[in-house]
Design an enzyme around this catalytic site. Structure first.
Site, PDB file in Angstrom:
ATOM      1  N   ASN A 117       0.791  -1.242   0.000  1.00 59.95           N
ATOM      2  CA  ASN A 117       0.000   0.000   0.000  1.00 59.95           C
ATOM      3  C   ASN A 117       0.819   1.286   0.000  1.00 59.95           C
ATOM      4  OD1 ASN A 117       0.796  -0.420   2.655  1.00 59.95           O
ATOM      5  ND2 ASN A 117      -1.108   0.384   3.514  1.00 59.95           N
ATOM      6  N   GLU A 141       5.260  -4.313  11.815  1.00 60.62           N
ATOM      7  CA  GLU A 141       4.139  -3.359  11.738  1.00 60.62           C
ATOM      8  C   GLU A 141       3.024  -4.097  11.037  1.00 60.62           C
ATOM      9  OE1 GLU A 141       4.546   0.542  10.032  1.00 60.62           O
ATOM     10  OE2 GLU A 141       6.704   0.392  10.163  1.00 60.62           O
ATOM     11  N   CYS A 184      -3.074   0.845   7.020  1.00 64.51           N
ATOM     12  CA  CYS A 184      -3.116   0.144   8.309  1.00 64.51           C
ATOM     13  C   CYS A 184      -3.796   1.016   9.351  1.00 64.51           C
ATOM     14  CB  CYS A 184      -1.705  -0.215   8.769  1.00 64.51           C
ATOM     15  SG  CYS A 184      -0.627   1.209   8.920  1.00 64.51           S
TER      16      CYS A 184
HETATM   17  P1  NAP Z   1       0.938  -9.130   3.279  1.00 71.58           P
HETATM   18  O1  NAP Z   1       0.140  -9.966   2.388  1.00 71.58           O
HETATM   19  O2  NAP Z   1       1.168  -9.584   4.673  1.00 71.58           O
HETATM   20  O3  NAP Z   1       2.346  -8.915   2.527  1.00 71.58           O
HETATM   21  C1  NAP Z   1       3.345  -8.088   3.085  1.00 71.58           C
HETATM   22  C2  NAP Z   1       4.696  -8.507   2.539  1.00 71.58           C
HETATM   23  O4  NAP Z   1       5.023  -9.809   3.020  1.00 71.58           O
HETATM   24  C3  NAP Z   1       4.751  -8.605   1.029  1.00 71.58           C
HETATM   25  O5  NAP Z   1       6.019  -8.188   0.590  1.00 71.58           O
HETATM   26  C4  NAP Z   1       4.571 -10.097   0.793  1.00 71.58           C
HETATM   27  O6  NAP Z   1       5.074 -10.539  -0.446  1.00 71.58           O
HETATM   28  C5  NAP Z   1       5.395 -10.638   1.929  1.00 71.58           C
HETATM   29  N1  NAP Z   1       5.127 -12.027   2.277  1.00 71.58           N
HETATM   30  C6  NAP Z   1       4.024 -12.774   2.027  1.00 71.58           C
HETATM   31  N2  NAP Z   1       4.172 -14.020   2.550  1.00 71.58           N
HETATM   32  C7  NAP Z   1       5.398 -14.056   3.132  1.00 71.58           C
HETATM   33  C8  NAP Z   1       6.125 -15.045   3.843  1.00 71.58           C
HETATM   34  N3  NAP Z   1       5.642 -16.266   4.067  1.00 71.58           N
HETATM   35  N4  NAP Z   1       7.343 -14.735   4.311  1.00 71.58           N
HETATM   36  C9  NAP Z   1       7.878 -13.511   4.114  1.00 71.58           C
HETATM   37  N5  NAP Z   1       7.230 -12.520   3.446  1.00 71.58           N
HETATM   38  C10 NAP Z   1       6.001 -12.787   2.971  1.00 71.58           C
HETATM   39  O7  NAP Z   1       0.337  -7.643   3.409  1.00 71.58           O
HETATM   40  P2  NAP Z   1      -0.156  -6.660   2.259  1.00 71.58           P
HETATM   41  O8  NAP Z   1      -1.376  -7.239   1.630  1.00 71.58           O
HETATM   42  O9  NAP Z   1       0.971  -6.257   1.388  1.00 71.58           O
HETATM   43  O10 NAP Z   1      -0.562  -5.374   3.121  1.00 71.58           O
HETATM   44  C11 NAP Z   1      -1.780  -5.279   3.783  1.00 71.58           C
HETATM   45  C12 NAP Z   1      -1.643  -5.580   5.256  1.00 71.58           C
HETATM   46  O11 NAP Z   1      -0.518  -4.873   5.781  1.00 71.58           O
HETATM   47  C13 NAP Z   1      -2.818  -5.111   6.072  1.00 71.58           C
HETATM   48  O12 NAP Z   1      -3.098  -6.056   7.064  1.00 71.58           O
HETATM   49  C14 NAP Z   1      -2.314  -3.813   6.703  1.00 71.58           C
HETATM   50  O13 NAP Z   1      -2.992  -3.428   7.877  1.00 71.58           O
HETATM   51  C15 NAP Z   1      -0.896  -4.147   6.924  1.00 71.58           C
HETATM   52  N6  NAP Z   1      -0.091  -2.925   7.000  1.00 71.58           N
HETATM   53  C16 NAP Z   1       0.359  -2.537   8.219  1.00 71.58           C
HETATM   54  C17 NAP Z   1       1.080  -1.367   8.339  1.00 71.58           C
HETATM   55  C18 NAP Z   1       1.581  -0.885   9.672  1.00 71.58           C
HETATM   56  O14 NAP Z   1       2.381   0.020   9.662  1.00 71.58           O
HETATM   57  N7  NAP Z   1       1.122  -1.425  10.798  1.00 71.58           N
HETATM   58  C19 NAP Z   1       1.368  -0.609   7.211  1.00 71.58           C
HETATM   59  C20 NAP Z   1       0.900  -1.041   5.975  1.00 71.58           C
HETATM   60  C21 NAP Z   1       0.163  -2.212   5.871  1.00 71.58           C
HETATM   61  P3  NAP Z   1       4.062 -10.837  -1.682  1.00 71.58           P
HETATM   62  O15 NAP Z   1       3.464  -9.533  -2.035  1.00 71.58           O
HETATM   63  O16 NAP Z   1       4.967 -11.395  -2.709  1.00 71.58           O
HETATM   64  O17 NAP Z   1       3.057 -11.814  -1.178  1.00 71.58           O
HETATM   65  O1  G3H Z   2      -0.681   1.588   5.964  1.00 66.45           O
HETATM   66  C1  G3H Z   2      -0.002   1.899   6.919  1.00 66.45           C
HETATM   67  C2  G3H Z   2       0.776   3.137   6.986  1.00 66.45           C
HETATM   68  O2  G3H Z   2       1.838   2.993   7.894  1.00 66.45           O
HETATM   69  C3  G3H Z   2      -0.134   4.258   7.380  1.00 66.45           C
HETATM   70  O3  G3H Z   2       0.436   5.483   7.189  1.00 66.45           O
HETATM   71  O4  G3H Z   2      -1.232   6.808   8.495  1.00 66.45           O
HETATM   72  O5  G3H Z   2       0.398   7.915   6.986  1.00 66.45           O
HETATM   73  O6  G3H Z   2      -1.486   6.566   6.040  1.00 66.45           O
HETATM   74  P1  G3H Z   2      -0.527   6.749   7.170  1.00 66.45           P
END
Ligand code: NAP
Ligand code: G3H
Length: 479
Positions: A155, A251, A285
């Site tokens: 994202n 995160e 997130c």
């Molecule tokens: P995701 O599916 O968990 O993927 C995140 C990263 O992990 C991608 O680079 C993905 O690669 C990789 N990945 C997948 N399976 C893995 C494994 N088994 N081992 C190591 N790496 C692996 O998350 P997303 O869909 O990109 O993002 C959405 C989620 O992220 C939401 O839950 C959101 O809340 C969370 N998020 C949290 C924050 C925060 O700061 N707290 C910020 C942004 C997003 P691939 O793309 O190749 O699968």
């Molecule tokens: O998606 C997760 C990001 O860490 C959120 O950043 O609050 O600036 O949109 P933001």
């Protein structure tokens, strides 16, 4: 570029690299393939870690001002290519072009602040005096932990990559970077620019491949000292089980509540809720993912929210619409499932619940109760449930009963209520009279429970990628 399909390469030990196996990158707006990135394998990942290990010591020993010169050259190239990168983001993650440009501007500011703050990471000194030891002085400087694995989500493919890579590099670590597959065109463009900036070979490496295929090989390597991961709680928890001796910074997801008390300024509150819930189509997130509103003002707030949602533009990212297609069909399927469960259990749709391919109209579901999955699960889509409460204690309980603890918001004109509730909420940060949000980026950014582990934010990240190393001087006293 062939047939309008853009190909990017990985970066291994200073060389752009492809192995003949490719992963397609799909544009969420058109569902067409727009690019390809290499599908690396375990053997190549081993090579990446060897390169990172070999290069790290000399990078660490390079004077920090010289490291900063390299990183500034890289930054200049990111500025030069801003529009190219923004266009890649618009095409591969359907982010509105204006928002993609803002993400890059924010990232440049992040880099500037990080490079300045790194210069302020002075050693700390301690005397033995408070222990009655008069001839001892300890000097503790910050040294790099070594090798950092940085895994970023789709994202914020630029900002959430750079916010790991630059603090790690400036403090003398070498980095292995894996962008999200949807987001890897932007991620590998950054890598191409690192090569152009002539970073020493092996100091920064970028790998591509599906996380499900190469994730375990990436994580299960004994040379890694820190894993900095942003993504879903499911993958984050998996990584924490697979990692060997690395420190973890995670995160993860959230279900940030906005608690609205009956004395809130409703117009201002509604404006902030709409921005918090629907920016980048709810795929943040820190998005507001549930509204908990006090009964006396609930009807009024709901009608203001509805009027504001009606004004949101829905359509293409190149037209800078407020609501653009979400990342993929599984996200749509999950949102529909959550809506159906809520409606089946007695909730009502206030607005939205309309779909066209990956485009989802902004949706507000009212009369949501704690029996519905929508009260607890993270949709990562433009979908906002509203739950009504009578006593403040109920709102606090619902907020805290979540598996997540990223952020929360409290809207009220009574600072005493705000501070009391803030002290009781289980979240990394609580925003009084504003939407939940990560920035400004030098603030510590914390997730508790299933929302994360460790702290990010510029100074916190610099500290997370370093450890203190003490040199203790003892001398003979004359008496
Ligand atoms: P995701 O599916 O968990 O993927 C995140 C990263 O992990 C991608 O680079 C993905 O690669 C990789 N990945 C997948 N399976 C893995 C494994 N088994 N081992 C190591 N790496 C692996 O998350 P997303 O869909 O990109 O993002 C959405 C989620 O992220 C939401 O839950 C959101 O809340 C969370 N998020 C949290 C924050 C925060 O700061 N707290 C910020 C942004 C997003 P691939 O793309 O190749 O699968
Ligand atoms: O998606 C997760 C990001 O860490 C959120 O950043 O609050 O600036 O949109 P933001």
């Amino acid at each position: 570029m062939t047939n309008n399909i853009i190909k990017y390469q990985a970066l291994i030990d200073g060389e752009l690299y492809e192995n003949g196996k490719w992963i397609s990158i799909i544009n969420p707006t058109t569902n067409k393939t727009i690019g390809e990135v290499p599908a690396l394998t375990k053997v190549e990942i081993e090579k990446v870690y060897t390169a990172a290990k070999q290069s790290q010591k000399s990078w660490e020993q390079m004077p920090i001002l010289k490291r900063i010169t390299f990183l500034n050259s890289w930054k200049q190239l990111i500025i030069r290519d801003k529009l190219i990168i923004a266009q890649l983001m618009t095409n591969e993650i359907a982010k509105a072009t204006k928002a993609a440009c803002s993400e890059i501007d924010r990232t440049i500011e992040y880099i500037d602040y990080t490079l300045q703050e790194a210069l302020r990471l002075h050693p700390q000194s301690y005397t033995g005096e408070s222990w009655g030891i008069m001839n001892k002085l300890g000097i503790f400087e910050y040294v790099p932990k070594g090798i950092v694995l940085a895994i970023s989500p789709f994202n914020y493919p630029v900002n959430l990559s750079v916010s790991k890579i630059f603090p790690a590099l400036v403090t003398g670590n070498s980095v292995v970077f894996k962008p999200a597959t949807q987001g890897s065109l932007s991620g590998l463009h950054l890598a191409k620019l690192a090569k152009e900036a002539k970073l020493p070979n092996g100091v920064f490496n970028a790998v591509s491949g599906k996380g499900s295929a190469i994730g375990d090989s990436l994580v299960e390597n004994e040379v890694i000292n820190v894993i900095s991961f942003t993504g879903s709680a499911t993958v984050g928890n998996h990584i924490s089980q697979k990692s060997l001796k690395a420190d973890l910074i995670l995160e993860l997801g959230g279900k940030d509540p906005a608690i609205v008390l009956d004395d809130a300024d409703l117009e201002d509150t509604a404006t902030k809720i709409i921005k918090g819930a629907f920016s980048y189509s709810g795929q943040r997130c820190t998005a507001i993912k549930r509204v908990l509103v006090q009964k006396a003002i609930s009807s009024k707030l709901i009608s203001i929210l509805k009027a504001k949602v009606e004004k949101l533009s829905i359509g293409l990212p190149i037209d800078n619409c407020d609501i653009t297609p979400v990342i993929d069909q599984p996200t749509i399927v999950n949102a529909k499932k959550l809506i159906k469960d809520a409606l089946d259990k007695g909730a009502k749709c206030l607005i939205g619940n309309k779909f066209k391919e990956n485009l989802m109209w902004p949706t507000i579901i009212i009369d949501v109760t704690t029996k519905m999955d929508l009260a607890w699960e993270e949709p990562f889509a433009p979908l906002l449930p509203i739950i009504i409460f009578e006593q403040v204690s109920e709102a606090i309980k619902i907020a805290n009963d979540s598996q997540y603890g990223l952020q929360a918001s409290i809207f009220t004109t009574n600072i005493n209520s705000a501070m009391t509730i803030a002290s009781l909420l289980e979240a990394g940060s609580i925003n009084i009279n504003d939407q939940s949000q990560r920035g400004p980026d030098h603030f510590p950014f914390i997730g508790i429970k299933d929302s994360g582990l460790g702290v990010q934010g510029i100074r916190s990240s610099l500290l997370a990628f370093t450890r203190p190393k003490g040199i203790i001087i003892n001398w003979k006293t004359k008496n």
